[in-house]
Motif scaffolding. Structure first.
Motif, PDB file in Angstrom:
ATOM      1  N   GLU A 142       0.839  -1.211   0.000  1.00  0.00           N
ATOM      2  CA  GLU A 142       0.000   0.000   0.000  1.00  0.00           C
ATOM      3  C   GLU A 142       0.872   1.258   0.000  1.00  0.00           C
ATOM      4  O   GLU A 142       0.594   2.228  -0.700  1.00  0.00           O
ATOM      5  N   LEU A 143       1.944   1.201   0.777  1.00  0.00           N
ATOM      6  CA  LEU A 143       2.870   2.348   0.826  1.00  0.00           C
ATOM      7  C   LEU A 143       3.431   2.625  -0.565  1.00  0.00           C
ATOM      8  O   LEU A 143       3.430   3.769  -1.027  1.00  0.00           O
ATOM      9  N   GLU A 144       3.871   1.585  -1.249  1.00  0.00           N
ATOM     10  CA  GLU A 144       4.511   1.799  -2.553  1.00  0.00           C
ATOM     11  C   GLU A 144       3.527   2.406  -3.550  1.00  0.00           C
ATOM     12  O   GLU A 144       3.902   3.237  -4.378  1.00  0.00           O
ATOM     13  N   LYS A 145       2.229   2.014  -3.418  1.00  0.00           N
ATOM     14  CA  LYS A 145       1.227   2.572  -4.344  1.00  0.00           C
ATOM     15  C   LYS A 145       1.032   4.075  -4.123  1.00  0.00           C
ATOM     16  O   LYS A 145       0.575   4.795  -5.005  1.00  0.00           O
ATOM     17  N   MET A 146       1.341   4.551  -2.909  1.00  0.00           N
ATOM     18  CA  MET A 146       1.126   5.978  -2.607  1.00  0.00           C
ATOM     19  C   MET A 146       2.234   6.866  -3.181  1.00  0.00           C
ATOM     20  O   MET A 146       2.101   8.086  -3.261  1.00  0.00           O
ATOM     21  N   ILE A 147       3.339   6.253  -3.583  1.00  0.00           N
ATOM     22  CA  ILE A 147       4.504   7.034  -4.035  1.00  0.00           C
ATOM     23  C   ILE A 147       4.264   7.607  -5.432  1.00  0.00           C
ATOM     24  O   ILE A 147       3.772   6.915  -6.315  1.00  0.00           O
ATOM     25  N   THR A 148       4.604   8.878  -5.612  1.00  0.00           N
ATOM     26  CA  THR A 148       4.578   9.499  -6.945  1.00  0.00           C
ATOM     27  C   THR A 148       5.954  10.123  -7.182  1.00  0.00           C
ATOM     28  O   THR A 148       6.812  10.099  -6.292  1.00  0.00           O
ATOM     29  N   ASN A 149       6.123  10.754  -8.344  1.00  0.00           N
ATOM     30  CA  ASN A 149       7.442  11.375  -8.579  1.00  0.00           C
ATOM     31  C   ASN A 149       7.635  12.652  -7.762  1.00  0.00           C
ATOM     32  O   ASN A 149       8.689  13.269  -7.812  1.00  0.00           O
ATOM     33  N   LYS A 150       6.583  13.027  -7.005  1.00  0.00           N
ATOM     34  CA  LYS A 150       6.748  14.204  -6.127  1.00  0.00           C
ATOM     35  C   LYS A 150       7.066  13.805  -4.682  1.00  0.00           C
ATOM     36  O   LYS A 150       7.278  14.668  -3.826  1.00  0.00           O
ATOM     37  N   THR A 151       7.045  12.497  -4.400  1.00  0.00           N
ATOM     38  CA  THR A 151       7.264  12.066  -3.007  1.00  0.00           C
ATOM     39  C   THR A 151       8.725  12.287  -2.617  1.00  0.00           C
ATOM     40  O   THR A 151       9.626  11.750  -3.259  1.00  0.00           O
ATOM     41  N   LYS A 152       8.929  13.047  -1.555  1.00  0.00           N
ATOM     42  CA  LYS A 152      10.301  13.380  -1.144  1.00  0.00           C
ATOM     43  C   LYS A 152      10.723  12.620   0.118  1.00  0.00           C
ATOM     44  O   LYS A 152      11.884  12.262   0.264  1.00  0.00           O
ATOM     45  N   VAL A 153       9.774  12.462   1.037  1.00  0.00           N
ATOM     46  CA  VAL A 153      10.143  11.875   2.333  1.00  0.00           C
ATOM     47  C   VAL A 153       9.062  10.903   2.794  1.00  0.00           C
ATOM     48  O   VAL A 153       7.866  11.156   2.622  1.00  0.00           O
ATOM     49  N   ILE A 154       9.504   9.778   3.365  1.00  0.00           N
ATOM     50  CA  ILE A 154       8.606   8.888   4.096  1.00  0.00           C
ATOM     51  C   ILE A 154       8.961   9.060   5.573  1.00  0.00           C
ATOM     52  O   ILE A 154      10.117   8.840   5.964  1.00  0.00           O
ATOM     53  N   TYR A 155       7.996   9.494   6.359  1.00  0.00           N
ATOM     54  CA  TYR A 155       8.228   9.667   7.804  1.00  0.00           C
ATOM     55  C   TYR A 155       7.723   8.420   8.526  1.00  0.00           C
ATOM     56  O   TYR A 155       6.530   8.093   8.436  1.00  0.00           O
ATOM     57  N   ILE A 156       8.628   7.775   9.229  1.00  0.00           N
ATOM     58  CA  ILE A 156       8.195   6.630  10.035  1.00  0.00           C
ATOM     59  C   ILE A 156       8.635   6.834  11.479  1.00  0.00           C
ATOM     60  O   ILE A 156       9.423   7.734  11.786  1.00  0.00           O
ATOM     61  N   ASN A 157       8.138   5.968  12.329  1.00  0.00           N
ATOM     62  CA  ASN A 157       8.471   6.032  13.763  1.00  0.00           C
ATOM     63  C   ASN A 157       8.465   4.604  14.294  1.00  0.00           C
ATOM     64  O   ASN A 157       7.445   3.937  14.238  1.00  0.00           O
ATOM     65  N   THR A 158       9.635   4.161  14.751  1.00  0.00           N
ATOM     66  CA  THR A 158       9.720   2.784  15.222  1.00  0.00           C
ATOM     67  C   THR A 158      10.702   2.677  16.374  1.00  0.00           C
ATOM     68  O   THR A 158      11.806   3.211  16.232  1.00  0.00           O
ATOM     69  N   PRO A 159      10.321   2.096  17.520  1.00  0.00           N
ATOM     70  CA  PRO A 159       8.995   1.666  17.946  1.00  0.00           C
ATOM     71  C   PRO A 159       7.992   2.831  17.865  1.00  0.00           C
ATOM     72  O   PRO A 159       8.361   3.971  18.100  1.00  0.00           O
ATOM     73  N   HIS A 160       6.759   2.478  17.567  1.00  0.00           N
ATOM     74  CA  HIS A 160       5.784   3.468  17.112  1.00  0.00           C
ATOM     75  C   HIS A 160       4.908   4.032  18.232  1.00  0.00           C
ATOM     76  O   HIS A 160       4.337   3.285  19.028  1.00  0.00           O
ATOM     77  N   ASN A 161       4.845   5.356  18.234  1.00  0.00           N
ATOM     78  CA  ASN A 161       3.905   6.091  19.082  1.00  0.00           C
ATOM     79  C   ASN A 161       2.701   6.417  18.216  1.00  0.00           C
ATOM     80  O   ASN A 161       2.885   7.095  17.200  1.00  0.00           O
ATOM     81  N   PRO A 162       1.482   5.993  18.504  1.00  0.00           N
ATOM     82  CA  PRO A 162       1.035   5.408  19.767  1.00  0.00           C
ATOM     83  C   PRO A 162       0.788   3.898  19.752  1.00  0.00           C
ATOM     84  O   PRO A 162       0.449   3.350  20.790  1.00  0.00           O
ATOM     85  N   THR A 163       0.919   3.201  18.606  1.00  0.00           N
ATOM     86  CA  THR A 163       0.390   1.822  18.565  1.00  0.00           C
ATOM     87  C   THR A 163       1.298   0.792  19.238  1.00  0.00           C
ATOM     88  O   THR A 163       0.871  -0.322  19.529  1.00  0.00           O
ATOM     89  N   GLY A 164       2.587   1.120  19.418  1.00  0.00           N
ATOM     90  CA  GLY A 164       3.538   0.143  19.950  1.00  0.00           C
ATOM     91  C   GLY A 164       4.099  -0.775  18.868  1.00  0.00           C
ATOM     92  O   GLY A 164       4.927  -1.639  19.144  1.00  0.00           O
ATOM     93  N   PHE A 165       3.666  -0.582  17.610  1.00  0.00           N
ATOM     94  CA  PHE A 165       4.200  -1.363  16.490  1.00  0.00           C
ATOM     95  C   PHE A 165       5.709  -1.129  16.371  1.00  0.00           C
ATOM     96  O   PHE A 165       6.196  -0.035  16.610  1.00  0.00           O
ATOM     97  N   HIS A 166       6.432  -2.179  15.950  1.00  0.00           N
ATOM     98  CA  HIS A 166       7.873  -2.014  15.707  1.00  0.00           C
ATOM     99  C   HIS A 166       8.246  -2.830  14.464  1.00  0.00           C
ATOM    100  O   HIS A 166       7.893  -4.016  14.369  1.00  0.00           O
ATOM    101  N   PHE A 167       8.953  -2.209  13.511  1.00  0.00           N
ATOM    102  CA  PHE A 167       9.348  -2.931  12.299  1.00  0.00           C
ATOM    103  C   PHE A 167      10.275  -4.098  12.634  1.00  0.00           C
ATOM    104  O   PHE A 167      11.165  -3.954  13.474  1.00  0.00           O
ATOM    105  N   SER A 168      10.071  -5.212  11.931  1.00  0.00           N
ATOM    106  CA  SER A 168      11.016  -6.327  12.041  1.00  0.00           C
ATOM    107  C   SER A 168      12.186  -6.040  11.092  1.00  0.00           C
ATOM    108  O   SER A 168      12.100  -5.128  10.242  1.00  0.00           O
ATOM    109  N   LYS A 169      13.247  -6.830  11.198  1.00  0.00           N
ATOM    110  CA  LYS A 169      14.405  -6.642  10.308  1.00  0.00           C
ATOM    111  C   LYS A 169      13.991  -6.804   8.852  1.00  0.00           C
ATOM    112  O   LYS A 169      14.425  -6.056   7.972  1.00  0.00           O
ATOM    113  N   GLU A 170      13.110  -7.784   8.587  1.00  0.00           N
ATOM    114  CA  GLU A 170      12.688  -8.054   7.200  1.00  0.00           C
ATOM    115  C   GLU A 170      11.861  -6.878   6.679  1.00  0.00           C
ATOM    116  O   GLU A 170      12.023  -6.443   5.536  1.00  0.00           O
TER     117      GLU A 170
END
Ligand SMILES: Cc1ncc(COP(=O)(O)O)c(C=O)c1O
Length: 370
Positions: A142-170
């Motif tokens: 879904e993230l990749e579908k949102m990208i256009t040639n104007k996309t400059k930055v993807i802002y992420i947060n990990t471990p994540h505030n507020p959900t507690g989600f954390h990216f795995s290595k993969e």
């Protein structure tokens, strides 16, 4: 500059220091200057003799070396020390974006990564959490579908505030491959990094793992020293550091010398701080587990594998804002309603503070009366 009020900070400004109890803090237990200095032989005397002149814009070289030691490959040259985590979010966005640019933000989020680009005329697209059987996930396709040639930055947060989600290595690897394919910067807010509940959940900083990755770090959360107001950007991309450093000359110019010194003491003793804070977390988590098991009809939670916060789903119809206001009024206990994140039906809890058992008892008696 026209910018939306920062709802979370407005909320804390109103209640953080007036509520008697709190279940929602995102930082770990703080400590006194004396206790911090006692961690290192001779630190007290050096602190007394510290020169109160201006410091280097990039941050004291010794402090940058101490920060670099928390990364795998990054060196003191790859760092810019700033005031807390908030200033570098602001400066990075101002330095790297212009009106018409697009950014993608992992959402819900710490509001500045949405509101600052928005205030500059950027298009802000939400990469929204999905709950699958109560577990927060973020869909990379879904993230990749949102990208256009104007996309400059993807802002992420990990471990994540507020959900507690954390990216795995993969997941981290896959996310970097997407960003690299489209030549996009990843701005990774890692203020809760090093608070993985088990070492197996640790991942590299994005500044280490990706040539256009920027890691945001801070003393406030995992290390429990928010009063120092010391944070940093860490990246191999020198152009980003230089642009941000030039803007910093218009905000704070340089950091507080006493704070830089104390941050260095904290970082050289960071394992001690982390062990202490993880032990507080490990004492609090079973209490929440028991509480949510007992009140499963009212609440469900995703127990994170990293960080000091979680997002709790309310299984009843009262609005989260009204519920939090009622808890505050009747029990003098502060919760952080999901509405503050534009994510109603939830509230955020924290578990990095020593006072959680007492606050949870207060919540328990409120629930029983309710
Ligand atoms: C995800 C996230 N980023 C940045 C910040 C800002 O940190 P600081 O208060 O150290 O500037 C916070 C504070 O709550 C946060 O939760």
């Amino acid at each position: 500059m026209t910018i939306k009020p920062f709802r979370l900070e407005r909320y804390y400004t109103l209640y953080e220091f007036t509520a008697k109890y709190s279940l929602c803090n995102s930082d770990c237990e703080a400590m006194s200057i004396g206790d911090l200095l006692a961690l290192e032989d001779g630190a007290q005397e050096k602190f007394n003799n510290l020169w109160l002149g201006y410091t280097e814009t990039k941050g004291h070289p010794a402090l940058r070396r101490d920060i670099a030691a928390t990364y795998e490959q990054l060196s003191d040259e790859d760092l810019l020390v700033c005031t807390g985590a908030q200033e570098p979010i602001f400066l990075f966005s101002q330095a790297m974006l212009k009106a018409g640019d697009e950014v993608i933000v992992q959402t819900p989020c710490y509001q500045s990564v949405q509101s600052i680009p928005e205030s500059m005329g950027c298009k802000v697209m939400d990469w929204l959490v999905k709950y699958e059987n109560g577990v927060p996930t973020f869909d990379l396709a879904e993230l990749e579908k949102m990208i256009t040639n104007k996309t400059k930055v993807i802002y992420i947060n990990t471990p994540h505030n507020p959900t507690g989600f954390h990216f795995s290595k993969e997941q981290q690897k896959a996310l970097i491959e997407i960003a690299r394919r489209h030549n996009i910067i990843i701005f990774s807010d890692e203020v809760y990094r090093e608070l993985e509940h088990q070492p197996v959940y640790a991942i590299s900083g994005f500044g280490d793992a990706y040539e256009n990755g920027v890691s945001l770090g801070v003393m406030s959360k995992a290390y429990g020293l928010p009063g120092l107001r010391i944070g940093w950007l860490a990246t191999k991309n020198q152009e980003i550091l230089e642009k941000v450093a030039m803007l910093k000359e218009y905000t704070t110019i340089c950091n507080s010398a006493p704070s830089e010194f104390l941050a260095g003491v904290g970082l050289r003793n960071r394992q001690h701080l982390l062990d202490r804070n993880l032990s507080i977390i490990n004492q609090n988590l079973p209490l929440y587990d028991a509480f949510f098991e007992k009140h499963a009809d009212l609440f469900s939670w995703y127990k994170p594998n990293a960080g000091p916060i979680a997002f709790v789903k309310m299984n009843f119809t009262t609005a989260d804002m009204a519920f939090s206001q009622r808890v505050l009024k009747e029990a003098k206990l502060l919760l952080l309603p999901g509405g503050i994140y534009d994510y109603p039906g939830f509230f955020r809890i924290g578990f990095g503070r020593k006072a959680i058992p007492e606050a949870l008892e207060v919540f328990e008696s409120f629930i029983e009366k309710m």
